[in-house]
Scaffold this active site. Sequence first.
Site, short mmCIF file in Angstrom:
data_model
loop_
_atom_site.label_atom_id
_atom_site.label_comp_id
_atom_site.label_asym_id
_atom_site.label_seq_id
_atom_site.Cartn_x
_atom_site.Cartn_y
_atom_site.Cartn_z
N GLU A 255 0.86 -1.11 0.17
CA GLU A 255 -0.10 0.00 -0.14
C GLU A 255 0.91 1.10 0.04
OE1 GLU A 255 -3.25 -0.12 -0.32
OE2 GLU A 255 -3.33 -2.24 0.26
N CYS A 294 -2.98 8.60 3.53
CA CYS A 294 -2.88 8.04 2.30
C CYS A 294 -3.78 8.27 1.35
CB CYS A 294 -2.17 6.36 2.57
SG CYS A 294 -3.62 5.52 3.25
P1 NAP Z 1 8.38 4.92 4.85
O1 NAP Z 1 9.33 5.94 5.31
O2 NAP Z 1 8.29 4.19 3.45
O3 NAP Z 1 8.20 4.00 6.14
C1 NAP Z 1 7.32 2.76 6.19
C2 NAP Z 1 7.78 1.86 6.81
O4 NAP Z 1 8.73 1.03 6.40
C3 NAP Z 1 8.08 2.42 8.31
O5 NAP Z 1 7.67 1.20 9.58
C4 NAP Z 1 9.58 2.00 8.13
O6 NAP Z 1 10.46 2.07 9.30
C5 NAP Z 1 9.75 0.99 7.45
N1 NAP Z 1 10.94 0.93 6.77
C6 NAP Z 1 11.70 1.70 6.10
N2 NAP Z 1 12.78 1.10 5.37
C7 NAP Z 1 12.85 -0.09 5.67
C8 NAP Z 1 13.60 -1.12 5.05
N3 NAP Z 1 14.67 -1.04 4.38
N4 NAP Z 1 13.25 -2.54 5.55
C9 NAP Z 1 12.04 -2.75 6.38
N5 NAP Z 1 11.40 -1.60 6.63
C10 NAP Z 1 11.58 -0.57 6.39
O7 NAP Z 1 6.82 5.61 4.99
P2 NAP Z 1 6.39 6.63 6.05
O8 NAP Z 1 7.12 7.81 6.05
O9 NAP Z 1 6.32 6.04 7.42
O10 NAP Z 1 4.89 7.02 5.64
C11 NAP Z 1 4.48 7.77 4.69
C12 NAP Z 1 3.96 7.23 3.40
O11 NAP Z 1 3.27 6.06 3.56
C13 NAP Z 1 3.35 8.46 2.46
O12 NAP Z 1 3.82 8.17 1.35
C14 NAP Z 1 1.81 7.58 2.38
O13 NAP Z 1 1.27 7.86 1.29
C15 NAP Z 1 2.18 6.29 2.73
N6 NAP Z 1 0.92 5.67 3.18
C16 NAP Z 1 0.46 4.74 2.55
C17 NAP Z 1 -1.10 4.04 3.14
C18 NAP Z 1 -1.72 3.16 2.16
O14 NAP Z 1 -2.43 2.47 3.00
N7 NAP Z 1 -1.65 3.15 0.95
C19 NAP Z 1 -1.07 4.38 4.32
C20 NAP Z 1 -0.43 5.22 5.22
C21 NAP Z 1 0.74 5.74 4.47
P3 NAP Z 1 10.90 3.35 10.21
O15 NAP Z 1 10.06 4.18 10.55
O16 NAP Z 1 11.89 2.53 11.58
O17 NAP Z 1 12.15 3.84 9.07
#
Ligand code: NAP
Length: 521
Positions: A255, A294
């Site tokens: 997602e 999101c």
């Molecule tokens: P993110 O930086 O991609 O992080 C998402 C998750 O992935 C966090 O738990 C992060 O952990 C983890 N992560 C990062 N690098 C990783 C790796 N190499 N291996 C495993 N896990 C890893 O996104 P965010 O900043 O939290 O969220 C914002 C984004 O999410 C926005 O773009 C939004 O559109 C999207 N979003 C989408 C939905 C949907 O349902 N489609 C819902 C909500 C948000 P850490 O925090 O510890 O780095």
Amino acid sequence: MKLESYVGGQWRAGDGHARAFINPTTGEALGEVVDGGFDIAEALNFAREKGTTALSSMSFAERGNLLRGIADVLTANREKYGEIARLNSGNTAGDAAIDIDGGIATLKVYARYGKTLGDAHALMEPGQDQLAKEPVFFARHVWTTRPGVALQINAFNFPSWGLWEKVSTALLSGVASVAKPASATAWLSHEMVRDVIAADILPAGALSLVCGSGAGLADHLGAMDSLAFTGSADTGLKLRSGERLLESGARVTIEADSVNATILGPDAAPGTAVFDLAVREAVKALTVKAGQLCTNIRRILVPAQHRAAFEEAVAAKLDQIVVGDPALETVRMGPLVDLKQRDAALRGIEALKSEASVIRGGDIGQAEGADAQKGAFLLPTLLRCDDPGGARIVHETEVFGPCATVMAYEHADDAVRLAAKGGGSLAVSLFSDDVAVQAQMVAGLAPWHGRLLVIDEMVWKNHTGHSIVMPQCVHGGPGRAGGGEELGGLRGLRFHMQRSAIQGSPGLFEALQSDAVEANL
Ligand code: NAP
């Protein structure tokens, strides 16, 4: 405060790199998330062998009772969670309700599905196919629990809902969850899981929590496991293209971010109820959770002749929005989750400005009851793009904050084409009171969107809003949005169960039916 991980049936302190999480209203550090402190392969094995084994031996109704038990524990501690959401996520009371009560409601909906499915352990699709001339050889499709583990990596904006919506479908399917919240807001997930574990309602291994880095978690998944990821498209791409994950054959659903649109229908002139409803929804998009949803509206498509009136109506309401400390009753919008996100949003607005002009907001502004420079504040930002057909950046850039761009269109078909320029989105909404227009536009919009909300005067008091994900409806979108699918009532169980075509005689199916319930997934 240092958050711990709950793996292998124990709380474990991290032993690696530490990252602070903050109060985004003041910029002050609240605690730390520390990487490591456990063996990943062992943690996943424990969940698989203890958790999934125990859950899969229970009936759907028994698993539903577990979900109900979790919801009851969370409800009993609800007040504390609201406080954490305010302190760590900058949530107003209304923002916190979407995350916390949304999570509890989802658990309850899946608890009810469990009750409906009853004592069975498998699901059988209705109907059978005769495979030979003689009526003795048939095929039926049966869903059984996969003996694996569900790894769930969540984004920062829904530390409650994101956690529980994923656990709900996995647990009801009979599969143990290993949940990894985003570090910036892991405190709420941590507190909730602590309360649920302390209540001792789940079998050992059914629910684990990893606080700290998620790096390497997906490398240890096997053929019966799954990864459900919510977050940015970049992280999603990195994870889904990991060599070990690809080799494992584990199921993956993503997602990711999405540049969702709302459309004011050609008939929705100023003075109509649908026009006012669209204005209200646009203002919500620019204020609720400081725009960090999101599914949020990022592009607003309006008929060219109504553009000026629409902009004026939205801008007039934005002028009354008080941004500041979410603890204050006068404040309608709190800060973004941290300075990193605020700065990313400001950079995104700068990018949009190459194709759009600012109508309102666009910078940090003032914060009621807080220092706007120290906190992660950003004004609700409304922009206008004058050439949406020729533009690219406004259709491709997700500013993950209180920001949306108005674009004018000439004909209904143009609006559909512009919406599709998002490259595939989680949600689109349409405000129109003309059923023929609705049907025509829905047909064009549907392939590009996971969910379509159509608002007319009949549904106006009842509709659930553009951004709210209902557990009965699928959540996910094609293309840019990640191509994933979550929830959707019983459809959500498909990710954790295996559909097999069983070919045999009527006697076999009669025997299987003693432990399976008919369900249309
Ligand atoms: P993110 O930086 O991609 O992080 C998402 C998750 O992935 C966090 O738990 C992060 O952990 C983890 N992560 C990062 N690098 C990783 C790796 N190499 N291996 C495993 N896990 C890893 O996104 P965010 O900043 O939290 O969220 C914002 C984004 O999410 C926005 O773009 C939004 O559109 C999207 N979003 C989408 C939905 C949907 O349902 N489609 C819902 C909500 C948000 P850490 O925090 O510890 O780095």
